[in-house]
Design an enzyme around this catalytic site. Structure first.
Site, short mmCIF file in Angstrom:
data_model
loop_
_atom_site.label_atom_id
_atom_site.label_comp_id
_atom_site.label_asym_id
_atom_site.label_seq_id
_atom_site.Cartn_x
_atom_site.Cartn_y
_atom_site.Cartn_z
N ARG A 14 14.95 21.02 -17.31
CA ARG A 14 14.07 20.70 -16.65
C ARG A 14 13.67 19.07 -16.11
NH1 ARG A 14 12.15 23.54 -13.68
NH2 ARG A 14 12.16 21.80 -12.20
N LYS A 40 3.50 3.96 -0.93
CA LYS A 40 2.80 4.95 -1.29
C LYS A 40 3.88 5.79 -2.27
CE LYS A 40 -0.38 4.68 2.16
NZ LYS A 40 -0.91 5.14 3.74
N LYS A 73 -2.72 -7.33 6.37
CA LYS A 73 -3.60 -6.22 6.87
C LYS A 73 -5.17 -6.66 7.07
CE LYS A 73 -1.88 -2.43 5.93
NZ LYS A 73 -1.57 -1.07 5.31
N GLU A 133 -0.74 -6.40 11.12
CA GLU A 133 -1.69 -5.19 11.64
C GLU A 133 -2.63 -5.33 12.51
OE1 GLU A 133 -2.94 -1.80 8.42
OE2 GLU A 133 -4.94 -2.92 9.04
N ASP A 183 -2.20 0.18 13.92
CA ASP A 183 -2.79 0.76 12.93
C ASP A 183 -3.75 1.78 13.56
OD1 ASP A 183 -3.52 1.53 10.43
OD2 ASP A 183 -5.66 0.49 10.39
#
Ligand code: SF4
Length: 640
Positions: free
Chosen positions: A105, A140, A172, A201, A224
């Site tokens: 597994r 992410k 950002k 961004e 964005d």
């Protein structure tokens, strides 16, 4: 913008995760296996693909088993980055039953997750394959799995964005708010980290215009959550001065439209934050510990036995893109036409072609009376050849008839050898010719001496690269559109009409791969196959057939560094056979041909055993009339 990850770095990153997983899952022991299995029991089996996908993480899965028990044997049957089909064996496994089941597994968890990421990435990469856009990952990722996730993205053909917060400045919206505006934020970043790449961004076109006014310029601009029309406008405003990255709400449904706006990069968070594991499972059977004969060794022995029995009546051919173990057992290795010609000059009655379907057809067309051709897996086709069927091409020819009155008075059809026998016969019947990647320029010149235009199929990239090489201007090269008739004016101005086919191995190479390798290795020589996109060929130092690539590497002064854009197995073999050179694959893609992979030692052994029994089920034949006309196109090529 991060540097390439290699297998050793990924394994190093996986070690603590494997320890954690073993402690979490096995802890004090696998009570079920310990209760039900004899300590001496031994199992062998394999890890199977239950669905189609791209494999990644084999070394990590092997490390899991070996960490559980060093006696467990794990033999990968495919390589990371390789596409598998349902039912295909990914790895053979064997060892003490308790250990094998305790590790099952855990190994599958790593392998399924990484393969799921690679598979999703490949889907996105394929969706934008006809554009210049590059698919990027994001941060992410599951905490702790960053390197594994990003490695899997690369195996799928994607490109890594920054690795983490430390290797690139990405300003950002919240940084802009905190710094008091875009310009001051960028100026501070330039001052603090002059050597790091800087990306900014922007959410509006006004912000974009502000970034474009900043000097020195930033390295990339992220659009964005912009609409398609905004992105198109942004591409126009930027005019290629700074690469643009689309970000936000990208899905498989939208990515092709986004790429169509002309952006250079598309970052996709879903690649790693919404992973769907690839369906893989481990099947086992009881076994004895020793002597346990490896399946590959058994197959190789069986092949050798048949060869000894049949002697000169048998010849085994292996294309350059075959697995090493198949190449090692072949009488000849080479490209498709070369092999077919060699086989026809032997006394062999049985020609076993380890390649794909069209190659065996060519061998059957060239075979002498009494010679039969076999393909170990008759379903091994070619992605490129399958893009053009006879009925598709005949429909296009009829449409050309409609425009010109008589297509044959205007167009010479040329088919690349990577096509069905039916298309070669079509060319034979219509005054056309076959070509290989070596002689395509001669075939194009031959065609244009006879009629004013040519219709080239099925590979658009070889067609475009060749037309460019012989001096045909780009505005006289048009692509056939299967869905819509081309406007009459466009057709009348065209010298070359290309079929919209491509090889899914070679079209994965991108211009940024060439730029990236030049940045990392200033002395590198980049050589690519002409099935690559024209933009890639234009940036390479050289382009040519498989034989040309092999010759260039073999004849280069020792110490030369080569980045090669063609099928991975050929490149790995060249690296092994030429230790005096530095040879590696171009870019971050892992270009294995999935259909070539369908040939294995096992199905080769089965084919040969079948020959001994008189089993002709894997024979490849070409119907007489088709063979006659295909032979006409082929002989025109040989007479060039
Ligand atoms: S590498 Fe491309 S052209 Fe060659 S057999 Fe595979 S799919 Fe076909």
């Amino acid at each position: 913008m991060c540097s390439a990850l290699n297998r050793d770095e990924v394994l190093a990153a996986a070690e603590p995760l494997i320890e954690l997983a073993i402690a979490e899952d096995i802890g004090a022991g696998d009570v079920t296996s310990e209760a039900t299995l004899d300590p001496e029991a031994w199992l062998k089996g394999c890890i199977l693909a239950k669905e189609a996908g791209v494999v990644a993480g084999l070394a990590v899965a092997e490390r899991v088993f070996r960490r559980v028990n060093a006696d467990v044997r794990f033999t990968a049957r495919v390589e990371d980055g390789q596409e598998v089909v349902p039912g295909e064996t990914v790895a053979d496994v064997g060892g003490p039953a308790r250990s094998l089941l305790a590790g099952e597994r855990l190994a599958l968890n790593f392998l399924q997750r990484m393969s799921g990421i690679a598979t999703a990435t490949r889907d996105y990469v394929d969706a934008v394959a006809t554009t210049q856009a590059t698919i990027l990952d994001t941060r992410k990722t599951v905490p702790g799995h960053r390197l594994l996730d990003k490695y899997a993205v690369r195996m799928g053909g994607g490109t890594n964005h920054r690795m983490a917060l430390f290797d690139m400045v990405l300003i950002k919206d919240n940084h802009i708010i905190g710094a008091g505006g875009i310009t001051p934020a960028v100026e501070r970043a330039h001052a603090a980290y002059p050597d790091l790449p800087i990306e900014v961004e922007v959410a509006t076109l006004d912000q974009l215009r502000e970034v474009l006014r900043i000097t020195p310029p930033v390295d990339r601009i992220m659009l964005d959550n912009m609409s398609l029309s905004q992105m198109r406008e942004a591409v126009g405003i930027t005019g290629g001065r700074i690469p643009l990255e689309a970000s936000g709400n990208v899905s498989l449904e939208t990515v092709a439209d986004i790429a169509g706006t002309g952006v250079d990069f598309i970052s996709v968070g879903a690649l790693t934050h919404s992973v769907r594991a690839l369906d893989l499972s481990m099947d086992v059977a009881a076994s004895t510990k020793a002597p346990e004969e490896d399946a590959l060794v058994a197959a190789a022995k069986s092949i050798q036995n048949v060869r000894d029995a049949l002697g000169d009546k048998l010849v085994i051919l292996a294309h350059h893109y075959q697995r090493d173990e198949v190449i090692d057992l072949a009488d000849y290795r080479g490209d498709s036409l070369q092999l077919a010609r060699q086989a026809s000059q032997t006394e062999a009655e049985h020609i076993v072609f380890c390649g794909v379907h069209f190659m065996a057809q060519v061998a059957a067309i060239l075979a002498q009376p009494g010679q039969r051709v076999f393909l170990p897996d008759p379903s091994a086709g070619c992605y490129l050849a399958d893009t053009a069927t006879l009925s598709d091409v005949e429909a296009a020819w009829c449409a050309l008839d409609d425009t010109f009155g008589d297509a044959e008075s205007q167009f010479t059809p040329i088919t690349y050898v990577n096509s069905s026998a039916a298309l070669k016969a079509f060319c034979g019947r219509h005054g056309g010719i076959m070509c290989t990647s070596s002689n395509a320029p001669d075939a194009v010149r031959w065609a244009l001496e006879r009629r004013p235009r040519l219709f080239f199929f099925p590979d658009q990239h070889l067609g475009r690269n060749t037309a460019t090489l012989v001096g045909i201007p780009p505005d006289e090269i048009v692509m056939w559109d299967r869905g819509h008739a081309l406007p009459e004016g466009t057709l009348r101005e065209a010298c070359v009409v290309l079929w919209p086919g491509a090889c899914n191995v070679h079209q994965r190479f991108r211009p940024d791969h060439v730029r990236g390798v030049r940045a990392d290795h200033p002395d590198v020589r980049v050589i690519v196959h002409p099935e690559c996109k024209a933009e890639v060929v234009a940036l390479a130092d050289d382009a040519g057939s498989t034989a040309h690539i092999i010759q260039r590497v073999s004849e280069a002064p020792s110490g030369t560094t080569w980045a090669i854009g063609t099928e991975a197995r050929l490149v790995h073999r060249l690296a092994k056979e030429h230790p005096e050179q530095t040879v590696f694959l171009l870019g971050g893609v892992t270009p294995y041909c999935a259909t070539m992979s369908q040939i294995t030692l096992e199905n080769l052994a089965d084919t040969l055993q079948g020959l001994v029994r008189g089993d002709l089920s894997r024979e490849i034949t070409v119907e007489e009339e088709t063979a006659k006309w295909a032979g006409v196109a082929l002989r025109r090529m040989l007479d060039l």
